[in-house]
Design an enzyme around this catalytic site. Sequence first.
Site, mmCIF file in Angstrom:
data_model
loop_
_atom_site.group_PDB
_atom_site.id
_atom_site.type_symbol
_atom_site.label_atom_id
_atom_site.label_comp_id
_atom_site.label_asym_id
_atom_site.label_seq_id
_atom_site.Cartn_x
_atom_site.Cartn_y
_atom_site.Cartn_z
ATOM 1 N N ASP A 292 26.769 54.416 -25.680
ATOM 2 C CA ASP A 292 27.925 54.210 -26.631
ATOM 3 C C ASP A 292 27.638 53.342 -27.868
ATOM 4 O O ASP A 292 26.290 52.585 -27.878
ATOM 5 C CB ASP A 292 28.882 53.710 -25.860
ATOM 6 C CG ASP A 292 30.485 54.111 -26.365
ATOM 7 O OD1 ASP A 292 30.622 54.489 -27.364
ATOM 8 O OD2 ASP A 292 31.512 53.414 -25.639
ATOM 9 N N ASP B 100 37.203 58.161 -29.355
ATOM 10 C CA ASP B 100 38.315 57.412 -28.908
ATOM 11 C C ASP B 100 39.613 58.202 -29.251
ATOM 12 O O ASP B 100 40.194 57.780 -30.246
ATOM 13 C CB ASP B 100 38.160 55.982 -29.392
ATOM 14 C CG ASP B 100 37.248 55.127 -28.747
ATOM 15 O OD1 ASP B 100 36.628 55.608 -27.996
ATOM 16 O OD2 ASP B 100 36.871 53.997 -29.352
#
Length: 927
Positions: free
Chosen positions: A529, A605
């Site tokens: 990530d 997100d």
Amino acid sequence: MGNWLLILTICAAAVQSCVAVDRGNFKTCDQNAFCKRQRATQPGNSPWEILLDSLNSTISSLQVQVISSRSQARLQLQLIALADSTLHFELDEVNPIKLRYRAQESLSGSPQLSSLKITEQSSDSISLSFGGTGKAILLVKPFRLDVYDGDQLVISVNARGLLNFEHQRVRKSNEAGRNEEPSSEPAEEEMKAEAETKHPDEKPVEEEEEPGLWEETFKSHVDSKPYGPTSVGVDISFPGSRHVYGIPEHADTFALKQTKNGDPYRLYNTDVFEYELYNPMALYGAVPFMMAKRQQGTVGIFWNNAAETYVDIEESSSGSVVSSLMNLVSGGGNEPHQQTHWFSESGIIDLYIMIGPTPKDVVRQYGSLTGKTPLPQRFALGYHQCRWNYNDQEDVHSVNKGFDLHDIPYDVLWLDIEHTDNKKYFTWDPVKFPDPLEMVHNLTANGRKLVTIVDPHMKRDSSYFFHEHCEQNDFYVKDKSGKIYEGWCWPGSASYPDFFNPAVRDYWASRFALDKYEGTSLDVYTWNDMNEPSVFNGPEVTMPKDCLHYGGYEHRDVHNMYGMMVVEGTIRGQLMRSDYKLRPFVLSRSFFAGSQRFGAVWTGDNIADWEHLAIAVPMLLSLSVSGIPFCGADVGGFFNNPNTELLTRWYQAGAFQPFFRGHAHLHTKRREPWLFDEQTNKIIKASIKKRYTYLPYWYTLFYEHEKTAVPPMRPLWMEYPQDGETFSMDNQYLLGDSILVHPVVRSGEQEVSVYFPGVDTLWYEIETFRVYEAPGYQTIPVAIEKIPIFQRGGTIVPKKERARRASSLMTKDPYTFIVTLDKQGKAQGRLYIDDGQSLEYQKGSYITLELNMEGHTLSSKVTNQGAFETPESIDKIVIVGLSRAPSSIVDNTGRILEYRYDATSQALVLRKPNFSVSNEWSVNLKM
């Protein structure tokens, strides 16, 4: 203390749930000097022309110089014919002051060459042929490249005259004042001498001292440019094409929009949480690949440049330059078409042109350049349960037990950043996770896996082994002065390994060894990530462009590829730790062209609202057609709390999308399915179980992707390329050529309009087998229990109907074949089987079955046996579309088989035929 307060403030701002992204943190085109300059280039007055006396050619290539009549600057043009109807177009400076970066890492290897023949040459043009039907014409003055498929003009480069290649140069004076330290750039006298040596015949480039040429400021960040402006751009038009697709990642419609009255589409990997929808803002990944669709054909282009890139899209008017060109070439036709303008901040113009002519041809041609996704392990196609964060070992145990108690399948549990020792990756929190190996073994005892997060920002802590090794071995990215770059991310002060250095990737890979990454086993996999890279205090929440990488290149040259290089090291580490026996699994947020070779991606997100559920389909379709098929969106939305209706609909959709993971933010309510009311739990459980029953089909589709590059999730026009009704459709999609999915993406929806493609094609609802005839729209009721899903008549879909608690426990379970007949009573299908985890399939250890129904006989042909053996059998066959029951059913050995026929659904169920998948067999319906 002040710095740490600032860090905490930044971190809090980055993770708090807000109404929307702060647009002020990210540049618009007007705030980006090179974007403004390139966009200001006026069409119709190109100064570039070909120097015919510089022409050279080989059996597969042509080289010629292109000169500007204004500045006398020269470019080297190279055209290279590649296998499979692909043309490589390359423009670079002649003898540049400093070699420009070429993004070779995006390619899966050296492309296979083909023949390029000069068929005609005059003072005005050069005609060429390549591939089977490919033709190209180079126009001399002004310079232009027209590419044909047969006699059809399909792509034109520089038809509008927007070619703008900014040469490296030396600054005439330092009057503007620089913030850089003296060592941050080559000495001015040295640069001038080098320029005079390399360009003795050229006139000096007389740039205007406009803002942004040598440095530019965004907020408090100053970006220095020691070689001045170096952007490159050119227009690319698609005569005859009304729709263009691709260039992910953007939260926008699948068919790309016009940008004339707003910002261009931006490709610049950034950490954008709670991103806005339906705009051209850059997100986490960048794939500079585009497909253009016309009624009778499809073409593609790949702009191989890892620097910040923009793409303008504009539909031509009847009086435009290219429309006039089209009329002249084709003898008529005034139809508008798509024209695009591509420009990058640095690098070269490195363009690959693919002439199709079908959508599947284009994805194959692109896949031969940048690679395909290797077949993942079977578990990776199951359901993944994630949260920021599962608190400790007891929490992990409780969640794992909860899935079993409530009879819900899942394959992988994920741990986010809180599992580490103070955000030091490759470590465990000694209090919360005192015995991680025991925790892993408890998961694997139930057939499950664990994924841990490993991000590329390294905590600056002298007691942290990774940081110390990087400092001692000069492994970090440098700032513009040559010092180690320090930014802020989750650990606080952090530095970033330079993954463009092969030694850095080697070291990173070595840390995944089981004796190095303590507490892990071969059943622990990886999540990369924040690898854009995310820098909380950096310009646009990322690394400054004037940072320095291995080889002397600036970060501006390689930015969009950084995340991919992280994953390449991770994949290699997983392969090394298993002695290259097991297939790896890595999920990455950042990506570039070629990232598909290394694993899965997700859309970042997102937010728990209906619009984010709806946008998942066009985003995943864009990724799929752009070479990245293993993709998904966080089920339920990462931010905020979905209500039960939204969560239910998201699980129903996610179960029929490639990467299937539930994930949620630290500050959201817990979302394990059994925490909701009985009806919601029941429907979510049914959705997950349905995913598991279709795993044989998913697995077969991913195997076929590795062979053909065709994505498992695909737009309707990939199978029906001449159906104009599908060209702008992005609310439904196909899985393979057999399954049609229409998610429900609006609250309270009672019915949806489903489009059924194909002439005289039948589509069967997968549970009731109600049949719908195509082409056309049908209104379908949508109760909360399910979403519209259909199987095409003429197909055979393999399933396993016993959904166990993990995919590994279904390995020996029998298969079910669902046969849906077309109007001629025919059907075809395929099944691929291997061990589900190793790399032995690459050596031929697998079984493939070709299934065929014709003339009332269903047969199976084994087309590859290899060294693979399996006890699996066929337990059930369902044949749908029979107008009447047969009098009997006999297999190829003469055995009479039992069956049940339902006249209402016209479905015949053949139970317990007990055929081995390893043997060929047939059944005949006596009608």
